[in-house]
Write a protein that holds these residues in place. Structure first.
Motif, short mmCIF file in Angstrom:
data_model
loop_
_atom_site.label_atom_id
_atom_site.label_comp_id
_atom_site.label_asym_id
_atom_site.label_seq_id
_atom_site.Cartn_x
_atom_site.Cartn_y
_atom_site.Cartn_z
N UNK A 51 0.95 -1.25 -0.02
CA UNK A 51 0.02 -0.06 -0.07
C UNK A 51 0.86 1.22 -0.14
N UNK A 52 1.89 1.27 0.89
CA UNK A 52 2.84 2.52 0.94
C UNK A 52 3.43 2.49 -0.58
N UNK A 53 3.87 1.77 -0.99
CA UNK A 53 4.52 1.57 -2.46
C UNK A 53 3.44 2.04 -3.46
N UNK A 54 2.31 1.69 -3.47
CA UNK A 54 1.26 2.13 -4.39
C UNK A 54 0.77 3.48 -4.45
N UNK A 55 0.92 4.00 -2.94
CA UNK A 55 0.52 5.36 -2.63
C UNK A 55 1.69 6.41 -2.79
N UNK A 56 2.87 5.96 -3.21
CA UNK A 56 4.23 6.93 -3.30
C UNK A 56 4.38 7.30 -4.75
N UNK A 57 4.46 8.33 -5.27
CA UNK A 57 4.73 8.61 -6.68
C UNK A 57 5.93 7.92 -7.16
#
Length: 86
Positions: A51-57
């Motif tokens: 989730x953190x990776x998906x939500x980071x540009x």
């Protein structure tokens, strides 16, 4: 996804995340299989990391490493300037 332990491995040293970003872009352009490792992969559970990776540009990801799977000659074409990690 390839498993690292089933292949010969060479570890190269880079100076910063932007160099890994450039190598990653070249691997993508050449359609070379790779796994990358980012700072978002160090916190929480696997689900939280995803989730953190998906939500980071993409431009904001800090790359810590990349593992590429390909023919040695082709990989050397764009990684030859890096030294062996010791």
């Amino acid at each position: 996804m390839a498993v690292i332990r089933t292949y010969r491995t060479i570890v190269l040293k880079v100076d910063n995340s932007s160099q890994i970003r450039k190598v990653r872009a070249e691997a993508l352009a050449r359609k070379i299989s790779f796994n990358d490792f980012t700072s978002t992969m160090t916190v929480g559970t696997s689900e939280e990391q995803i989730e953190r990776t998906k939500n980071t540009a993409e431009a904001d990801l800090e790359y810590w490493g990349i593992c590429m799977f390909g023919k040695t000659e082709e990989l050397r074409e764009f990684t030859g300037k890096f030294s062996l990690f010791q």
